[in-house]
Scaffold this motif. Structure first.
Motif, PDB file in Angstrom:
ATOM      1  N   GLN A 191       0.835  -1.216   0.000  1.00 55.97           N
ATOM      2  CA  GLN A 191       0.000   0.000   0.000  1.00 55.97           C
ATOM      3  C   GLN A 191       0.864   1.259   0.000  1.00 55.97           C
ATOM      4  O   GLN A 191       0.787   2.070   0.928  1.00 55.97           O
ATOM      5  CB  GLN A 191      -0.877   0.016   1.263  1.00 55.97           C
ATOM      6  CG  GLN A 191      -1.833  -1.147   1.374  1.00 55.97           C
ATOM      7  CD  GLN A 191      -2.414  -1.279   2.783  1.00 55.97           C
ATOM      8  OE1 GLN A 191      -2.689  -2.381   3.208  1.00 55.97           O
ATOM      9  NE2 GLN A 191      -2.581  -0.202   3.519  1.00 55.97           N
ATOM     10  N   PRO A 192       1.700   1.426  -1.035  1.00 55.50           N
ATOM     11  CA  PRO A 192       2.637   2.557  -1.000  1.00 55.50           C
ATOM     12  C   PRO A 192       1.938   3.914  -0.916  1.00 55.50           C
ATOM     13  O   PRO A 192       2.440   4.828  -0.253  1.00 55.50           O
ATOM     14  CB  PRO A 192       3.431   2.413  -2.311  1.00 55.50           C
ATOM     15  CG  PRO A 192       2.604   1.514  -3.175  1.00 55.50           C
ATOM     16  CD  PRO A 192       1.854   0.605  -2.254  1.00 55.50           C
ATOM     17  N   LEU A 193       0.755   4.024  -1.559  1.00 56.26           N
ATOM     18  CA  LEU A 193       0.097   5.342  -1.543  1.00 56.26           C
ATOM     19  C   LEU A 193      -0.246   5.759  -0.115  1.00 56.26           C
ATOM     20  O   LEU A 193      -0.105   6.930   0.252  1.00 56.26           O
ATOM     21  CB  LEU A 193      -1.174   5.306  -2.401  1.00 56.26           C
ATOM     22  CG  LEU A 193      -0.927   5.261  -3.913  1.00 56.26           C
ATOM     23  CD1 LEU A 193      -2.263   5.096  -4.653  1.00 56.26           C
ATOM     24  CD2 LEU A 193      -0.202   6.520  -4.389  1.00 56.26           C
ATOM     25  N   ASP A 194      -0.695   4.792   0.699  1.00 59.56           N
ATOM     26  CA  ASP A 194      -1.036   5.119   2.089  1.00 59.56           C
ATOM     27  C   ASP A 194       0.206   5.625   2.833  1.00 59.56           C
ATOM     28  O   ASP A 194       0.125   6.535   3.655  1.00 59.56           O
ATOM     29  CB  ASP A 194      -1.572   3.889   2.824  1.00 59.56           C
ATOM     30  CG  ASP A 194      -2.932   3.460   2.296  1.00 59.56           C
ATOM     31  OD1 ASP A 194      -3.599   4.295   1.653  1.00 59.56           O
ATOM     32  OD2 ASP A 194      -3.310   2.293   2.505  1.00 59.56           O
ATOM     33  N   TYR A 195       1.345   4.995   2.540  1.00 56.50           N
ATOM     34  CA  TYR A 195       2.574   5.365   3.259  1.00 56.50           C
ATOM     35  C   TYR A 195       3.079   6.740   2.832  1.00 56.50           C
ATOM     36  O   TYR A 195       3.490   7.550   3.660  1.00 56.50           O
ATOM     37  CB  TYR A 195       3.654   4.266   3.105  1.00 56.50           C
ATOM     38  CG  TYR A 195       3.391   3.196   4.142  1.00 56.50           C
ATOM     39  CD1 TYR A 195       2.259   2.376   4.030  1.00 56.50           C
ATOM     40  CD2 TYR A 195       4.181   3.077   5.277  1.00 56.50           C
ATOM     41  CE1 TYR A 195       1.955   1.449   5.019  1.00 56.50           C
ATOM     42  CE2 TYR A 195       3.880   2.159   6.269  1.00 56.50           C
ATOM     43  CZ  TYR A 195       2.764   1.351   6.138  1.00 56.50           C
ATOM     44  OH  TYR A 195       2.447   0.462   7.133  1.00 56.50           O
ATOM     45  N   TYR A 196       3.046   7.010   1.522  1.00 58.47           N
ATOM     46  CA  TYR A 196       3.506   8.337   1.085  1.00 58.47           C
ATOM     47  C   TYR A 196       2.518   9.417   1.547  1.00 58.47           C
ATOM     48  O   TYR A 196       2.925  10.506   1.930  1.00 58.47           O
ATOM     49  CB  TYR A 196       3.724   8.366  -0.429  1.00 58.47           C
ATOM     50  CG  TYR A 196       4.917   7.504  -0.846  1.00 58.47           C
ATOM     51  CD1 TYR A 196       6.178   7.742  -0.308  1.00 58.47           C
ATOM     52  CD2 TYR A 196       4.772   6.445  -1.725  1.00 58.47           C
ATOM     53  CE1 TYR A 196       7.269   6.947  -0.645  1.00 58.47           C
ATOM     54  CE2 TYR A 196       5.857   5.650  -2.079  1.00 58.47           C
ATOM     55  CZ  TYR A 196       7.103   5.902  -1.530  1.00 58.47           C
ATOM     56  OH  TYR A 196       8.181   5.114  -1.859  1.00 58.47           O
ATOM     57  N   ALA A 197       1.213   9.082   1.523  1.00 58.14           N
ATOM     58  CA  ALA A 197       0.216  10.084   1.945  1.00 58.14           C
ATOM     59  C   ALA A 197       0.393  10.422   3.423  1.00 58.14           C
ATOM     60  O   ALA A 197       0.417  11.593   3.815  1.00 58.14           O
ATOM     61  CB  ALA A 197      -1.201   9.559   1.685  1.00 58.14           C
ATOM     62  N   CYS A 198       0.526   9.396   4.236  1.00 59.58           N
ATOM     63  CA  CYS A 198       0.595   9.642   5.680  1.00 59.58           C
ATOM     64  C   CYS A 198       1.971  10.182   6.071  1.00 59.58           C
ATOM     65  O   CYS A 198       2.091  11.234   6.715  1.00 59.58           O
ATOM     66  CB  CYS A 198       0.288   8.341   6.418  1.00 59.58           C
ATOM     67  SG  CYS A 198       0.288   8.538   8.195  1.00 59.58           S
ATOM     68  N   ASN A 199       3.023   9.473   5.682  1.00 62.47           N
ATOM     69  CA  ASN A 199       4.352   9.809   6.203  1.00 62.47           C
ATOM     70  C   ASN A 199       4.952  11.038   5.510  1.00 62.47           C
ATOM     71  O   ASN A 199       5.580  11.867   6.169  1.00 62.47           O
ATOM     72  CB  ASN A 199       5.298   8.617   6.048  1.00 62.47           C
ATOM     73  CG  ASN A 199       4.858   7.420   6.887  1.00 62.47           C
ATOM     74  OD1 ASN A 199       3.823   7.451   7.539  1.00 62.47           O
ATOM     75  ND2 ASN A 199       5.638   6.356   6.877  1.00 62.47           N
ATOM     76  N   VAL A 200       4.768  11.145   4.187  1.00 70.54           N
ATOM     77  CA  VAL A 200       5.403  12.258   3.473  1.00 70.54           C
ATOM     78  C   VAL A 200       4.437  13.450   3.393  1.00 70.54           C
ATOM     79  O   VAL A 200       4.744  14.537   3.898  1.00 70.54           O
ATOM     80  CB  VAL A 200       5.874  11.829   2.059  1.00 70.54           C
ATOM     81  CG1 VAL A 200       6.555  13.004   1.360  1.00 70.54           C
ATOM     82  CG2 VAL A 200       6.835  10.646   2.156  1.00 70.54           C
ATOM     83  N   ALA A 201       3.247  13.233   2.779  1.00 67.32           N
ATOM     84  CA  ALA A 201       2.308  14.356   2.653  1.00 67.32           C
ATOM     85  C   ALA A 201       1.870  14.839   4.039  1.00 67.32           C
ATOM     86  O   ALA A 201       1.694  16.049   4.260  1.00 67.32           O
ATOM     87  CB  ALA A 201       1.101  13.942   1.805  1.00 67.32           C
ATOM     88  N   GLY A 202       1.712  13.930   4.984  1.00 67.14           N
ATOM     89  CA  GLY A 202       1.320  14.319   6.344  1.00 67.14           C
ATOM     90  C   GLY A 202       2.372  15.217   6.987  1.00 67.14           C
ATOM     91  O   GLY A 202       2.039  16.239   7.616  1.00 67.14           O
ATOM     92  N   THR A 203       3.638  14.871   6.819  1.00 61.27           N
ATOM     93  CA  THR A 203       4.709  15.687   7.408  1.00 61.27           C
ATOM     94  C   THR A 203       4.809  17.040   6.706  1.00 61.27           C
ATOM     95  O   THR A 203       5.024  18.080   7.340  1.00 61.27           O
ATOM     96  CB  THR A 203       6.053  14.932   7.334  1.00 61.27           C
ATOM     97  OG1 THR A 203       5.893  13.676   7.995  1.00 61.27           O
ATOM     98  CG2 THR A 203       7.170  15.718   8.006  1.00 61.27           C
ATOM     99  N   LEU A 204       4.628  17.027   5.379  1.00 59.39           N
ATOM    100  CA  LEU A 204       4.638  18.283   4.619  1.00 59.39           C
ATOM    101  C   LEU A 204       3.532  19.218   5.128  1.00 59.39           C
ATOM    102  O   LEU A 204       3.758  20.413   5.387  1.00 59.39           O
ATOM    103  CB  LEU A 204       4.423  17.947   3.143  1.00 59.39           C
ATOM    104  CG  LEU A 204       4.306  19.094   2.163  1.00 59.39           C
ATOM    105  CD1 LEU A 204       5.604  19.880   2.106  1.00 59.39           C
ATOM    106  CD2 LEU A 204       3.969  18.565   0.768  1.00 59.39           C
ATOM    107  N   ASN A 205       2.354  18.660   5.301  1.00 60.53           N
ATOM    108  CA  ASN A 205       1.206  19.429   5.800  1.00 60.53           C
ATOM    109  C   ASN A 205       1.504  20.008   7.185  1.00 60.53           C
ATOM    110  O   ASN A 205       1.245  21.191   7.457  1.00 60.53           O
ATOM    111  CB  ASN A 205       0.006  18.468   5.875  1.00 60.53           C
ATOM    112  CG  ASN A 205      -1.308  19.178   5.977  1.00 60.53           C
ATOM    113  OD1 ASN A 205      -1.560  20.135   5.247  1.00 60.53           O
ATOM    114  ND2 ASN A 205      -2.150  18.728   6.892  1.00 60.53           N
ATOM    115  N   LEU A 206       2.099  19.172   8.034  1.00 60.41           N
ATOM    116  CA  LEU A 206       2.437  19.608   9.391  1.00 60.41           C
ATOM    117  C   LEU A 206       3.449  20.756   9.339  1.00 60.41           C
ATOM    118  O   LEU A 206       3.293  21.769  10.036  1.00 60.41           O
ATOM    119  CB  LEU A 206       3.012  18.412  10.177  1.00 60.41           C
ATOM    120  CG  LEU A 206       3.533  18.694  11.577  1.00 60.41           C
ATOM    121  CD1 LEU A 206       2.389  19.101  12.516  1.00 60.41           C
ATOM    122  CD2 LEU A 206       4.247  17.454  12.155  1.00 60.41           C
TER     123      LEU A 206
END
Ligand code: NAD
Ligand code: UD1
Length: 337
Positions: A92-107
């Motif tokens: 589930q790579p999309l879940d990982y990039y969304a949460c770990n990368v996009a989530g950190t970017l958003n933060l």
């Protein structure tokens, strides 16, 4: 300090929140509870004799972050929230990039807009890939990680370096954890994986407590003294205290710094099993199976940069990691449930 701790209801986050409360900090936990527990937060407050604030929500929810920063006078963020299962990240790579990368970017965007520029980030020794030599220090080159999970950690490391280079108000600690194990010595909080565990210690302790039948050792034909893989196991309370020290550091120094948080000693899978058997006073059923794809023979930390710069070093022995894991597992055979 007043701190926002993302993922504070999870394994490492909960132990760190406890140390932060005990060090006198005020804590707001933001967690979406996808792998965290409210019961952990309740127990932390009981141990510390202090309360914390809890907000249930997701780091990808920008409106929520903006409200949170507007309402709370946050000085710094300790950022644990993320997904961490290596095998799942391959599926589930999309879940990982969304949460770990996009989530950190958003933060980070929300932090910058709110004028909060101090951040501690949970990275992983996985960014070293299969190192050419061990122990690894922070100047060793990072490698191409073997999973989307590993790549998400490395992407965020790059992102944070870039953000700090572009705006020197930022002060960032990137902490590369080796293998966190153990539990708080009270036996009240510990690791509570959902479903069948992937990692060695939760698997081993669930076999010992009778929840699982047999541990499979993933390969005994590695070029190590007993043929099984060597890792640097670090007690989660030592790790948590490393966060307290890194916060002190970034409150005084600008920049983006990387520290290995490891014990600086390697133990093989068979040594860990034997130490665990000593701690629980019973033998644990195991068989030797094939290698697990993606595993490397040996990795352990050169942790002296953290000692020099943060005044931190891991103090707890393998025996205490095992004893504390067993206390937690035997007192809470069903975890927090
Ligand atoms: P954990 O799963 O126990 O804790 C993560 C917490 O974050 C959970 O409480 C979960 O509910 C929460 N969370 C997940 N996604 C979220 C989101 N989008 N918004 C808000 N909350 C969210 O994991 P852990 O072992 O405590 O790991 C903490 C951090 O350390 C992770 O970033 C992980 O990748 C990193 N890390 C862990 C290890 C390890 O061996 N445990 C090793 C290296 C790095
Ligand atoms: C794994 C991840 C790593 C991640 C870390 C924390 C892989 C390849 N690596 O590290 O990216 O940062 O977890 O989540 O998944 N072992 C067994 N039997 C088991 C389980 C493990 O023999 O049932 C062995 C493994 O082969 C390894 C050692 O125990 O040699 C430690 O394994 P584990 O706890 O999964 O950690 P890592 O693989 O080091």
């Amino acid at each position: 300090m007043r701190l926002l701790v993302t993922g504070g209801a999870g394994y490492i986050g909960s132990h760190t929140v406890l140390e932060l409360l005990q060090a006198g900090h005020d804590v707001v936990v933001l967690d979406n509870l996808c792998n965290g527990s409210l019961e952990a937060l309740r127990r932390i407050q009981a141990i510390a004799g202090r309360s914390l604030q809890f907000v249930q929500g997701d780091i990808r929810d920008r409106a929520l972050l903006d409200r949170l920063f507007a309402q709370q006078q946050v000085d710094a963020v300790v950022h644990f929230a993320g997904l961490k299962a290596v095998g799942e990240s391959v599926r589930q790579p999309l879940d990982y990039y969304a949460c770990n990368v996009a989530g950190t970017l958003n933060l980070c965007q929300a932090m910058a807009d709110a004028g909060v520029f101090q951040l501690v980030f949970s990275s992983s020794a996985t960014v070293y890939g299969d190192p050419a030599q061990v122990p690894v220090d922070e100047s060793c080159p990072v490698a191409e990680p073997t999973s989307p999970y590993g790549r998400s950690k490395l992407m965020v490391e790059h992102l944070l370096h870039d953000v700090q280079r572009a705006d020197t108000r930022w002060s960032i600690a990137i902490l590369r954890y080796f293998n966190p194990v153990g539990a708080h010595p009270s036996g009240l909080i510990g690791e509570d994986p959902l479903g069948v565990p992937n990692n060695l210690l939760p698997y081993l302790s669930q076999v010992a407590v009778g929840k699982l039948d047999c541990l499979q050792v993933h390969g005994n034909d590695y070029p190590t003294p007993d043929g099984t893989c060597i890792r640097d196991y670090i007690h989660v309370v030592d790790l948590a205290q490393g966060h307290v020290r890194s916060l002190q550091f970034i409150s005084r120094h600008k920049g983006c710094s990387v520290w290995n948080l490891g014990a600086g000693k390697g133990y093989s899978v068979l040594q860990v099993i034997s130490a665990f058997e000593q701690a629980c006073g019973r033998s644990v059923h195991y068989i030797i199976g094939p290698r697990r794809p993606g595993d490397i023979a040996a990795n352990w930390a050169e942790p002296s940069k953290a000692e020099r710069e943060l005044g931190w070093k891991a103090e707890r022995s393998l025996a205490s990691m095992m004893a504390d894991t067993w206390r937690w597992q035997s007192k809470n055979p069903q975890g927090y449930r």
